[in-house]
Design a protein around this motif. Structure first.
Motif, short mmCIF file in Angstrom:
data_model
loop_
_atom_site.label_atom_id
_atom_site.label_comp_id
_atom_site.label_asym_id
_atom_site.label_seq_id
_atom_site.Cartn_x
_atom_site.Cartn_y
_atom_site.Cartn_z
N VAL A 4 0.86 -1.19 0.00
CA VAL A 4 0.00 0.00 0.00
C VAL A 4 0.89 1.24 0.00
O VAL A 4 1.78 1.37 0.83
N LEU A 5 0.61 2.15 -0.91
CA LEU A 5 1.39 3.38 -1.04
C LEU A 5 0.50 4.56 -0.68
O LEU A 5 -0.47 4.86 -1.37
N LEU A 6 0.82 5.22 0.43
CA LEU A 6 0.12 6.44 0.82
C LEU A 6 0.85 7.61 0.16
O LEU A 6 2.01 7.87 0.46
N THR A 7 0.16 8.30 -0.74
CA THR A 7 0.82 9.24 -1.65
C THR A 7 0.34 10.66 -1.44
O THR A 7 -0.87 10.91 -1.42
N LEU A 59 -2.13 -1.11 -3.98
CA LEU A 59 -3.11 -0.05 -3.76
C LEU A 59 -2.37 1.28 -3.57
O LEU A 59 -1.39 1.34 -2.82
N VAL A 60 -2.85 2.31 -4.27
CA VAL A 60 -2.29 3.66 -4.11
C VAL A 60 -3.37 4.55 -3.52
O VAL A 60 -4.48 4.65 -4.08
N ALA A 61 -3.08 5.15 -2.38
CA ALA A 61 -4.02 6.07 -1.72
C ALA A 61 -3.50 7.49 -1.88
O ALA A 61 -2.36 7.80 -1.52
N PHE A 62 -4.36 8.37 -2.41
CA PHE A 62 -3.97 9.76 -2.66
C PHE A 62 -4.64 10.71 -1.66
O PHE A 62 -5.84 10.59 -1.38
N SER A 63 -3.86 11.65 -1.15
CA SER A 63 -4.37 12.74 -0.30
C SER A 63 -4.73 13.90 -1.21
O SER A 63 -3.85 14.47 -1.87
N CYS A 64 -6.02 14.27 -1.26
CA CYS A 64 -6.53 15.17 -2.30
C CYS A 64 -6.95 16.54 -1.77
O CYS A 64 -7.74 16.63 -0.82
N TYR A 65 -6.43 17.58 -2.43
CA TYR A 65 -6.73 18.97 -2.07
C TYR A 65 -6.99 19.76 -3.34
O TYR A 65 -6.74 19.28 -4.45
N ILE A 66 -7.45 21.01 -3.17
CA ILE A 66 -7.75 21.81 -4.37
C ILE A 66 -6.50 22.05 -5.22
O ILE A 66 -6.60 22.21 -6.43
N ASP A 83 -1.91 -0.83 -15.39
CA ASP A 83 -2.32 -2.03 -14.66
C ASP A 83 -3.66 -1.77 -13.98
O ASP A 83 -3.72 -1.08 -12.96
N THR A 84 -4.72 -2.34 -14.52
CA THR A 84 -6.07 -2.13 -13.95
C THR A 84 -6.22 -2.83 -12.60
O THR A 84 -7.18 -2.56 -11.87
N ASN A 85 -5.31 -3.72 -12.26
CA ASN A 85 -5.39 -4.42 -10.97
C ASN A 85 -4.91 -3.57 -9.79
O ASN A 85 -5.17 -3.91 -8.64
N ILE A 86 -4.18 -2.49 -10.09
CA ILE A 86 -3.75 -1.60 -9.01
C ILE A 86 -4.98 -0.81 -8.54
O ILE A 86 -5.60 -0.10 -9.33
N GLN A 87 -5.32 -0.94 -7.27
CA GLN A 87 -6.48 -0.25 -6.73
C GLN A 87 -6.10 1.17 -6.32
O GLN A 87 -4.99 1.41 -5.84
N ILE A 88 -7.05 2.09 -6.50
CA ILE A 88 -6.80 3.49 -6.20
C ILE A 88 -7.85 4.00 -5.22
O ILE A 88 -9.05 3.83 -5.43
N GLY A 131 -10.44 -10.69 1.60
CA GLY A 131 -9.60 -10.83 0.41
C GLY A 131 -9.29 -9.47 -0.19
O GLY A 131 -10.19 -8.63 -0.33
N PHE A 132 -8.04 -9.28 -0.54
CA PHE A 132 -7.60 -7.96 -0.98
C PHE A 132 -8.29 -7.54 -2.28
O PHE A 132 -8.53 -6.35 -2.50
N LYS A 133 -8.64 -8.50 -3.11
CA LYS A 133 -9.21 -8.16 -4.41
C LYS A 133 -10.70 -7.83 -4.35
O LYS A 133 -11.26 -7.32 -5.33
N ARG A 134 -11.36 -8.11 -3.23
CA ARG A 134 -12.78 -7.77 -3.09
C ARG A 134 -12.97 -6.26 -3.14
O ARG A 134 -12.23 -5.52 -2.52
N MET A 135 -13.97 -5.80 -3.88
CA MET A 135 -14.18 -4.37 -4.08
C MET A 135 -15.50 -3.87 -3.49
O MET A 135 -15.71 -2.66 -3.42
#
Length: 548
Positions: A4-7, A59-66, A83-88, A131-135
């Protein structure tokens, strides 16, 4: 083990991201490989994208601001194309409102609404169990997109106890040359319509002794600047006094920055500020407008005279830098009213005067009232005002030019004596900055890089072309301000250097005899008594050497 990448994509390199650090600290015991990557919006998109993909994340998690949402959406699209398997996953204030529609249109898979710590933790635990792949996750505070493209929502999550937040900084963190953010409270006691804090009721505070220990840790790490993100730090005077007393007594060079409401400062608060070491505290005061009717239009019930009284009181202490804010484009404020607000605040002579522009943020009450005030605003982040029924687009652009020269010349603090010479030549301070801004606009200086010496030379051109006055005294004042903040061995060719070797040697020998000379001293000759002019406004001609 899933990666998991906290970005975070910060607005400047010097900034650090508090949100991703909170999230990592709150989920550190969960059996995922969780790491943080920080970038700046000034980085090349391709470089940031490559750096993320090098991590091989699941999984890539983005911190979002204006300021970064468009950059983030581009990154999300690029990631999914590879890669469509990378979750965002998205989180942060820019995606916490109208989250369903945002997720429908985006390349991502999940959106955290509001505070993220407990939602992310529960989300990770759900992934481990199911399971990690469950959405099709339906936990509180989370929007998810299932395999059919449908948006699932787990419902609103209650606000968390502030003391449940995990301190996000550790011994191994390199915090040098960074602005470090700290949060003592969440929420705001006021309900300003343009602010997202108005959508959340109440203020929650950290336990005081815990805050003291954490701030001592940052102080011991020799952090240069700790910036409190609290919307109104002095909302609770008792806690404010205790924490300010503690920080004032620390043996540290750390500077602490607070956003406050000056009008509610108590006498006890002022007493503590008065005793603080010089350079320990820095205050940001939101004035926004000095027009009481305009302030009532945005639910701010404060009078400028109350703010002014407290700001001037602190100014007399001579130990605290103050930064005052104005907002252009507020409902009901025309250009004439804003000019008065500008001149009112300028008369206080704060160390910085920030001229901002109304932003109609997603989820703010102001956006709901936009039509009734004739507001047109950009549909793109940061959703800045374009015009209202009271102020035109051309007038907003005029104020943009004023903002540019105020920020460069007034807020930098490097041109103070030049400004003291120039501003009184105009009817009001605003009129001076307006004329200077228009001059810069005509010259094209607002649209290209100007050298550091070029900003000084501009005053000579301005004096020639706008005021049509003699430059002899102005050049000496420019030379003085230039030498205070630039290399002494060279001065630009538009300034005059009168130094004589024999005179310099004489002065050096005199100082050596007194034991007061060192090799870092620089002597500069002026054709007026520059110190008399600066300190007493006396224009006395005659040769004078100044020691820098």
């Amino acid at each position: 083990m899933e990666k998991v990448l906290l970005t975070a994509v910060n607005s400047q390199y010097i900034h650090s991201n508090l949100a991703v650090r909170y999230l990592k600290a709150y989920t550190k015991d969960i059996d995922f490989d969780i790491s943080i990557k920080e970038f700046s919006i000034n980085d090349r998109l391709e470089r940031v994208f490559a750096s993320i993909m090098d991590e091989k994340p699941d999984l890539v998690a983005f911190s979002c601001y204006i300021w970064n949402i468009e950059f983030v959406e581009k990154l999300a699209n690029l990631i999914k194309r590879v890669d469509t398997n990378i979750q965002i996953l998205y989180g942060g204030p820019e995606v916490s409102y109208d989250s369903r529609n945002f997720l429908l249109k985006s390349a991502g898979d999940f959106v955290i609404e509001g505070e993220g710590e407990e939602t992310l933790r529960e989300f990770f635990l759900w992934k481990l169990k199911n399971g990690f792949k469950r959405m099709d996750c339906t936990i509180k505070g989370l929007y998810s997109k299932n395999s059919d493209g449908e948006i699932l929502y787990g419902g609103a999550r209650e606000l968390m106890n502030m003391n449940s937040v995990v301190f996000p900084y550790g011994e191994d963190d390199d915090l040098s040359n960074k602005i470090v953010y700290y949060e003592f409270s969440r929420g705001c006691p006021f309900n300003c319509k343009y602010c997202l804090s108005s959508t959340i009721r109440g203020v929650r505070f950290l336990e005081l002794e815990r805050a003291k220990k954490e701030l001592k840790f940052l102080s011991d790490k020799k952090v240069k600047l700790v910036k409190f993100v609290d919307r109104t730090f002095n909302a609770n005077p008792k806690l404010t006094i205790e924490l300010w007393k503690y920080l004032a007594d620390l043996d540290t060079d750390t500077l602490f920055h607070f956003e406050i409401s000056a009008d509610i400062l108590t006498d006890q608060c002022l007493e503590v500020l008065n005793k603080a070491p010089k350079g320990r505290f820095q205050l940001e005061v939101g004035v926004q407008s000095t027009n009481d009717e305009v302030l009532r239009n945005v639910n701010r019930y404060v009078e400028f005279e109350d703010i002014k009284k407290k700001v001037l009181c602190i100014q007399k202490f001579n130990n605290i830098k103050q930064h005052l804010d104005l907002i252009a484009g507020l409902p009901g404020e025309d250009l004439v009213s804003f000019i008065k607000s500008f001149n009112d605040v300028y008369s206080v002579k704060p160390e910085e005067l920030q001229l901002g522009f109304l932003k109609l943020l997603k989820g703010s009450p102001m956006r709901d009232e936009a039509e009734s005030w004739g507001m047109s605003y950009s549909p793109y982040p940061p959703y800045e005002i374009l015009r209202t029924k009271d102020i035109t687009f051309d007038e907003i652009m005029l104020l943009k030019r004023v903002e540019a020269v105020v920020d460069k010349y007034y807020n930098s603090g490097k041109f103070s004596n030049i400004l003291n010479y120039m501003v009184p030549k105009f009817k009001t301070p605003f009129y001076f900055y307006h004329e200077l801004g228009e001059f810069f606009y005509r010259k094209g200086y607002l649209n290209r890089n100007v050298s550091s010496s070029g900003y000084y030379k501009a005053f000579i051109e301005f004096n020639d072309e706008v005021l049509e006055e003699d430059n002899s005294i102005l050049k000496e004042i420019i030379k003085y301000d230039y030498l205070k903040f630039n290399k002494k061995s060279w001065i630009p060719p538009f300034l005059n250097r009168y130094n004589k070797k024999d005179e310099e040697s004489l002065i050096k020998n005199m100082l050596k005899e007194k034991g007061e000379y060192n090799k870092n001293m620089h002597f500069e000759k002026f054709c007026i008594d520059i110190t008399k002019y600066i300190n007493e406004d006396l224009k006395i001609l005659g040769d004078n050497y100044i020691l820098f």
